[in-house]
Write a protein that holds these residues in place. Structure first.
Motif, PDB file in Angstrom:
ATOM      1  N   VAL A  16      -8.835  -5.972-120.051  1.00 14.43           N
ATOM      2  CA  VAL A  16      -8.206  -4.985-119.176  1.00 14.43           C
ATOM      3  C   VAL A  16      -8.087  -5.599-117.783  1.00 14.43           C
ATOM      4  O   VAL A  16      -9.085  -5.970-117.171  1.00 14.43           O
ATOM      5  N   ILE A  17      -6.857  -5.709-117.318  1.00 13.75           N
ATOM      6  CA  ILE A  17      -6.579  -6.258-115.990  1.00 13.75           C
ATOM      7  C   ILE A  17      -6.271  -5.090-115.061  1.00 13.75           C
ATOM      8  O   ILE A  17      -5.345  -4.315-115.310  1.00 13.75           O
ATOM      9  N   MET A  18      -7.043  -4.971-114.013  1.00  6.33           N
ATOM     10  CA  MET A  18      -6.856  -3.889-113.056  1.00  6.33           C
ATOM     11  C   MET A  18      -5.871  -4.331-111.966  1.00  6.33           C
ATOM     12  O   MET A  18      -5.888  -5.474-111.511  1.00  6.33           O
ATOM     13  N   GLY A  19      -5.023  -3.416-111.564  1.00  2.00           N
ATOM     14  CA  GLY A  19      -3.961  -3.702-110.608  1.00  2.00           C
ATOM     15  C   GLY A  19      -4.423  -4.183-109.258  1.00  2.00           C
ATOM     16  O   GLY A  19      -3.682  -4.898-108.573  1.00  2.00           O
ATOM     17  N   GLY A  20      -5.626  -3.840-108.864  1.00  2.52           N
ATOM     18  CA  GLY A  20      -6.138  -4.287-107.569  1.00  2.52           C
ATOM     19  C   GLY A  20      -6.167  -5.801-107.438  1.00  2.52           C
ATOM     20  O   GLY A  20      -6.070  -6.340-106.333  1.00  2.52           O
ATOM     21  N   LEU A  21      -6.291  -6.506-108.572  1.00  7.06           N
ATOM     22  CA  LEU A  21      -6.282  -7.969-108.530  1.00  7.06           C
ATOM     23  C   LEU A  21      -4.953  -8.521-108.052  1.00  7.06           C
ATOM     24  O   LEU A  21      -4.885  -9.643-107.548  1.00  7.06           O
ATOM     25  N   SER A  22      -3.873  -7.764-108.217  1.00  8.92           N
ATOM     26  CA  SER A  22      -2.537  -8.250-107.856  1.00  8.92           C
ATOM     27  C   SER A  22      -2.126  -7.884-106.434  1.00  8.92           C
ATOM     28  O   SER A  22      -1.027  -8.230-106.004  1.00  8.92           O
ATOM     29  N   MET A  23      -3.008  -7.226-105.727  1.00  7.50           N
ATOM     30  CA  MET A  23      -2.662  -6.806-104.365  1.00  7.50           C
ATOM     31  C   MET A  23      -2.677  -7.987-103.395  1.00  7.50           C
ATOM     32  O   MET A  23      -3.400  -8.969-103.606  1.00  7.50           O
ATOM     33  N   PRO A  24      -1.859  -7.907-102.345  1.00  8.78           N
ATOM     34  CA  PRO A  24      -1.847  -8.977-101.333  1.00  8.78           C
ATOM     35  C   PRO A  24      -3.251  -9.189-100.760  1.00  8.78           C
ATOM     36  O   PRO A  24      -4.053  -8.272-100.695  1.00  8.78           O
ATOM     37  N   MET A  25      -3.519 -10.427-100.409  1.00 10.44           N
ATOM     38  CA  MET A  25      -4.782 -10.838 -99.789  1.00 10.44           C
ATOM     39  C   MET A  25      -5.927 -10.974-100.806  1.00 10.44           C
ATOM     40  O   MET A  25      -7.046 -11.279-100.415  1.00 10.44           O
ATOM     41  N   PRO A  27      -7.852 -13.049-103.734  1.00  8.37           N
ATOM     42  CA  PRO A  27      -7.889 -14.482-104.056  1.00  8.37           C
ATOM     43  C   PRO A  27      -7.479 -14.804-105.497  1.00  8.37           C
ATOM     44  O   PRO A  27      -7.387 -15.968-105.862  1.00  8.37           O
ATOM     45  N   THR A  28      -7.205 -13.793-106.301  1.00  7.10           N
ATOM     46  CA  THR A  28      -6.834 -14.000-107.699  1.00  7.10           C
ATOM     47  C   THR A  28      -5.321 -14.119-107.812  1.00  7.10           C
ATOM     48  O   THR A  28      -4.591 -13.286-107.290  1.00  7.10           O
ATOM     49  N   THR A  29      -4.848 -15.153-108.518  1.00  6.30           N
ATOM     50  CA  THR A  29      -3.407 -15.327-108.704  1.00  6.30           C
ATOM     51  C   THR A  29      -3.005 -14.886-110.111  1.00  6.30           C
ATOM     52  O   THR A  29      -3.838 -14.824-111.020  1.00  6.30           O
TER      53      THR A  29
END
Length: 83
Positions: A16-25, A27-29
């Protein structure tokens, strides 16, 4: 699975990938997440985000989602990918 502490060997059925990882700033790409999911080819990949964050960050088509849940103020959409 938590990314801290001692390394454990896991065989997830769902990632499960949470959307917060894709937010600007953050460190996760998207490439880091893609590579993680590809290291577990037997696992389904679910994405959960708000306000179209995966699409806005360019993660759709890069991360091999099996499905995403995108919660908007109205409506909530569920899309199946990679049938």
């Amino acid at each position: 699975m938590q990314a801290s502490g001692a390394h454990a060997i896991v065989s997830p059925k769902v990632i499960v990938i949470m959307g917060g990882l894709s937010m600007p700033m953050m460190p996760t790409t998207k490439e880091m997440v893609r590579d993680l999911t590809l290291s577990h080819p037997e696992a389904k990949v679910a994405g959960i985000c708000f306000q179209d964050m995966f699409a806005r960050a360019g993660w759709i088509g890069v991360v091999p989602f099996d499905f995403t849940i995108n919660a908007m103020i109205e409506p909530i959409t569920v899309t199946r990918h990679n049938e």
